[in-house]
Design a protein around this motif. Structure first.
Motif, PDB file in Angstrom:
ATOM      1  N   ALA A  88      -6.975  -4.537   9.760  1.00 44.96           N
ATOM      2  CA  ALA A  88      -6.172  -3.683   8.879  1.00 44.96           C
ATOM      3  C   ALA A  88      -6.432  -3.956   7.407  1.00 44.96           C
ATOM      4  O   ALA A  88      -6.210  -3.074   6.567  1.00 44.96           O
ATOM      5  CB  ALA A  88      -4.688  -3.872   9.184  1.00 44.96           C
ATOM      6  N   MET A  89      -6.901  -5.145   7.074  1.00 49.76           N
ATOM      7  CA  MET A  89      -7.003  -5.544   5.667  1.00 49.76           C
ATOM      8  C   MET A  89      -7.887  -4.622   4.817  1.00 49.76           C
ATOM      9  O   MET A  89      -7.485  -4.185   3.735  1.00 49.76           O
ATOM     10  CB  MET A  89      -7.483  -6.996   5.587  1.00 49.76           C
ATOM     11  N   PRO A  90      -9.117  -4.266   5.258  1.00 55.04           N
ATOM     12  CA  PRO A  90      -9.932  -3.369   4.425  1.00 55.04           C
ATOM     13  C   PRO A  90      -9.281  -2.004   4.217  1.00 55.04           C
ATOM     14  O   PRO A  90      -9.494  -1.362   3.176  1.00 55.04           O
ATOM     15  CB  PRO A  90     -11.241  -3.245   5.211  1.00 55.04           C
ATOM     16  N   LEU A  91      -8.502  -1.553   5.187  1.00 60.50           N
ATOM     17  CA  LEU A  91      -7.834  -0.258   5.051  1.00 60.50           C
ATOM     18  C   LEU A  91      -6.755  -0.316   3.983  1.00 60.50           C
ATOM     19  O   LEU A  91      -6.586   0.630   3.203  1.00 60.50           O
ATOM     20  CB  LEU A  91      -7.225   0.146   6.392  1.00 60.50           C
ATOM     21  N   VAL A  92      -6.016  -1.412   3.932  1.00 66.48           N
ATOM     22  CA  VAL A  92      -4.989  -1.567   2.898  1.00 66.48           C
ATOM     23  C   VAL A  92      -5.627  -1.583   1.515  1.00 66.48           C
ATOM     24  O   VAL A  92      -5.214  -0.854   0.604  1.00 66.48           O
ATOM     25  CB  VAL A  92      -4.179  -2.855   3.137  1.00 66.48           C
ATOM     26  N   ALA A  93      -6.648  -2.405   1.346  1.00 63.54           N
ATOM     27  CA  ALA A  93      -7.317  -2.479   0.045  1.00 63.54           C
ATOM     28  C   ALA A  93      -7.929  -1.132  -0.331  1.00 63.54           C
ATOM     29  O   ALA A  93      -7.811  -0.681  -1.486  1.00 63.54           O
ATOM     30  CB  ALA A  93      -8.397  -3.558   0.091  1.00 63.54           C
ATOM     31  N   GLY A  94      -8.566  -0.488   0.627  1.00 65.35           N
ATOM     32  CA  GLY A  94      -9.169   0.811   0.340  1.00 65.35           C
ATOM     33  C   GLY A  94      -8.153   1.861  -0.024  1.00 65.35           C
ATOM     34  O   GLY A  94      -8.377   2.681  -0.932  1.00 65.35           O
ATOM     35  N   ALA A  95      -7.006   1.859   0.666  1.00 67.89           N
ATOM     36  CA  ALA A  95      -5.961   2.837   0.376  1.00 67.89           C
ATOM     37  C   ALA A  95      -5.407   2.657  -1.032  1.00 67.89           C
ATOM     38  O   ALA A  95      -5.145   3.638  -1.747  1.00 67.89           O
ATOM     39  CB  ALA A  95      -4.835   2.716   1.397  1.00 67.89           C
ATOM     40  N   ILE A  96      -5.252   1.429  -1.457  1.00 74.26           N
ATOM     41  CA  ILE A  96      -4.706   1.172  -2.786  1.00 74.26           C
ATOM     42  C   ILE A  96      -5.693   1.601  -3.863  1.00 74.26           C
ATOM     43  O   ILE A  96      -5.317   2.244  -4.854  1.00 74.26           O
ATOM     44  CB  ILE A  96      -4.331  -0.314  -2.913  1.00 74.26           C
ATOM     45  N   MET A  97      -6.956   1.280  -3.669  1.00 75.47           N
ATOM     46  CA  MET A  97      -7.954   1.693  -4.662  1.00 75.47           C
ATOM     47  C   MET A  97      -8.123   3.204  -4.684  1.00 75.47           C
ATOM     48  O   MET A  97      -8.255   3.807  -5.757  1.00 75.47           O
ATOM     49  CB  MET A  97      -9.283   0.992  -4.379  1.00 75.47           C
ATOM     50  N   LEU A  98      -8.090   3.836  -3.520  1.00 75.31           N
ATOM     51  CA  LEU A  98      -8.207   5.284  -3.467  1.00 75.31           C
ATOM     52  C   LEU A  98      -6.987   5.954  -4.090  1.00 75.31           C
ATOM     53  O   LEU A  98      -7.114   6.996  -4.749  1.00 75.31           O
ATOM     54  CB  LEU A  98      -8.375   5.734  -2.017  1.00 75.31           C
ATOM     55  N   SER A  99      -5.819   5.353  -3.918  1.00 75.19           N
ATOM     56  CA  SER A  99      -4.607   5.889  -4.541  1.00 75.19           C
ATOM     57  C   SER A  99      -4.746   5.892  -6.055  1.00 75.19           C
ATOM     58  O   SER A  99      -4.397   6.875  -6.731  1.00 75.19           O
ATOM     59  CB  SER A  99      -3.383   5.067  -4.131  1.00 75.19           C
ATOM     60  N   ALA A 100      -5.250   4.813  -6.612  1.00 71.95           N
ATOM     61  CA  ALA A 100      -5.432   4.737  -8.064  1.00 71.95           C
ATOM     62  C   ALA A 100      -6.504   5.712  -8.531  1.00 71.95           C
ATOM     63  O   ALA A 100      -6.343   6.389  -9.557  1.00 71.95           O
ATOM     64  CB  ALA A 100      -5.798   3.312  -8.465  1.00 71.95           C
ATOM     65  N   ALA A 101      -7.602   5.798  -7.772  1.00 71.53           N
ATOM     66  CA  ALA A 101      -8.717   6.652  -8.175  1.00 71.53           C
ATOM     67  C   ALA A 101      -8.418   8.131  -8.025  1.00 71.53           C
ATOM     68  O   ALA A 101      -9.148   8.972  -8.566  1.00 71.53           O
ATOM     69  CB  ALA A 101      -9.963   6.291  -7.357  1.00 71.53           C
ATOM     70  N   SER A 102      -7.348   8.479  -7.293  1.00 70.56           N
ATOM     71  CA  SER A 102      -7.034   9.891  -7.065  1.00 70.56           C
ATOM     72  C   SER A 102      -6.405  10.560  -8.277  1.00 70.56           C
ATOM     73  O   SER A 102      -6.251  11.786  -8.299  1.00 70.56           O
ATOM     74  CB  SER A 102      -6.088  10.024  -5.864  1.00 70.56           C
ATOM     75  N   ALA A 131       0.829  -1.206   0.000  1.00 73.74           N
ATOM     76  CA  ALA A 131       0.000   0.000   0.000  1.00 73.74           C
ATOM     77  C   ALA A 131       0.863   1.256   0.000  1.00 73.74           C
ATOM     78  O   ALA A 131       0.527   2.259  -0.663  1.00 73.74           O
ATOM     79  CB  ALA A 131      -0.930  -0.015   1.217  1.00 73.74           C
ATOM     80  N   TRP A 132       1.967   1.223   0.750  1.00 73.28           N
ATOM     81  CA  TRP A 132       2.863   2.381   0.812  1.00 73.28           C
ATOM     82  C   TRP A 132       3.468   2.671  -0.564  1.00 73.28           C
ATOM     83  O   TRP A 132       3.500   3.834  -1.001  1.00 73.28           O
ATOM     84  CB  TRP A 132       3.965   2.095   1.828  1.00 73.28           C
ATOM     85  N   VAL A 133       3.922   1.636  -1.262  1.00 71.37           N
ATOM     86  CA  VAL A 133       4.468   1.814  -2.614  1.00 71.37           C
ATOM     87  C   VAL A 133       3.396   2.405  -3.530  1.00 71.37           C
ATOM     88  O   VAL A 133       3.667   3.318  -4.329  1.00 71.37           O
ATOM     89  CB  VAL A 133       4.981   0.473  -3.172  1.00 71.37           C
ATOM     90  N   SER A 134       2.166   1.906  -3.422  1.00 74.40           N
ATOM     91  CA  SER A 134       1.079   2.385  -4.280  1.00 74.40           C
ATOM     92  C   SER A 134       0.755   3.849  -3.999  1.00 74.40           C
ATOM     93  O   SER A 134       0.596   4.654  -4.927  1.00 74.40           O
ATOM     94  CB  SER A 134      -0.165   1.518  -4.069  1.00 74.40           C
ATOM     95  N   ALA A 135       0.655   4.207  -2.720  1.00 73.63           N
ATOM     96  CA  ALA A 135       0.325   5.591  -2.366  1.00 73.63           C
ATOM     97  C   ALA A 135       1.431   6.545  -2.788  1.00 73.63           C
ATOM     98  O   ALA A 135       1.161   7.650  -3.279  1.00 73.63           O
ATOM     99  CB  ALA A 135       0.073   5.692  -0.867  1.00 73.63           C
ATOM    100  N   ARG A 136       2.665   6.138  -2.609  1.00 73.46           N
ATOM    101  CA  ARG A 136       3.786   6.985  -3.022  1.00 73.46           C
ATOM    102  C   ARG A 136       3.796   7.156  -4.537  1.00 73.46           C
ATOM    103  O   ARG A 136       3.996   8.276  -5.045  1.00 73.46           O
ATOM    104  CB  ARG A 136       5.101   6.365  -2.550  1.00 73.46           C
ATOM    105  N   HIS A 137       3.568   6.062  -5.273  1.00 72.90           N
ATOM    106  CA  HIS A 137       3.528   6.134  -6.733  1.00 72.90           C
ATOM    107  C   HIS A 137       2.425   7.086  -7.207  1.00 72.90           C
ATOM    108  O   HIS A 137       2.614   7.832  -8.171  1.00 72.90           O
ATOM    109  CB  HIS A 137       3.304   4.735  -7.302  1.00 72.90           C
TER     110      HIS A 137
END
Length: 230
Positions: free
Chosen positions: A159-173, A75-81
């Motif tokens: 923690a699992m739903p937060l990780v998945a949500g963060a990755i999808m929100l990162s892409a959708a941003s 998730a951290w790699v995805s949010a940073r990207h």
């Protein structure tokens, strides 16, 4: 005369316990459920979801199978990207600080780093990808209580739903709509590489299932009410 309620069949009933638990945990939507086939391994189901571009289901499945530290790294790699790619929103000072704090926990996952990530994520906003990842970090520890008081363990899997949500929100941003689906595909490919390093879907699912069972047992024991005084 009252009509008895109709109970829908369990779509995961034919799967072995680790796969069934994994699918229940990932909560696939209707389009993803339509592709279930218990005769096929999880890997085939994942590939079918990717082929149909059902990326949210695929991302949740990866998030459900990864250990806590690996899922936070993903998730951290995805949010940073997402802050660096064309069309992405540049990181604010708060977001940058949170990314740094999360990285420090990944490198050294102790309690001090965990709480520092939580504080940084709170400042960035819990409705942001980095805030959600920071919350996942906090829920990956041994206690959600303040320091120096008896520990209160987090519910296993919180923690699992937060990780998945963060990755999808990162892409959708991404401000370029045409980049959202390719970004989700890239994030899924990154997550799949971690699954492969764990030995593939079946070993990763067994490890995740066994770990969850252990944590659930510990959580039940830790949160059980004290026996009445005699």
């Amino acid at each position: 005369m009252t009509t008895p309620p109709v109970i829908a069949p369990d779509p995961f009933a034919a799967y072995a316990p680790p796969a069934r638990w994994l699918l229940e945990r990932s909560a696939p939507d209707d389009d993803a459920l339509a592709l279930l086939d218990a005769r096929q391994p999880i890997e085939a189901l994942y590939n079918a979801w990717i082929a149909k571009e059902l990326f949210p289901a695929a991302l949740r499945l990866i998030a459900a199978v990864l250990p806590a530290r690996e899922s936070v790294w993903w998730a951290w790699v995805s949010a940073r990207h997402a802050t660096q790619v064309a069309g992405g929103k540049p990181a604010s000072a708060e977001v940058h600080k949170t990314l740094t704090s999360i990285e420090q926990w990944i490198v050294r996952p102790d309690d001090e780093a965990r709480r520092a990530a939580w504080d940084a994520g709170t400042a960035a906003g819990m409705d942001t990808p980095v805030g959600m990842i920071a919350a996942a970090v906090f829920l990956s520890g041994n206690s959600v209580a303040p320091p120096h008081v008896p520990p209160v363990p987090p519910p296993p899997g919180a923690a699992m739903p937060l990780v998945a949500g963060a990755i999808m929100l990162s892409a959708a941003s991404n401000q370029k709509a045409e980049q959202i689906m390719p970004t989700m595909s890239a994030f899924a490919a990154q997550g799949l590489e971690i699954v492969k390093r764990l030995g593939g879907w079946d070993p990763a699912a067994q490890l995740a299932y066994d770990t969850h069972q252990r944590l659930q047992h510990e959580y039940t024991r830790a949160t059980a009410p004290a026996p009445p005084a005699r």
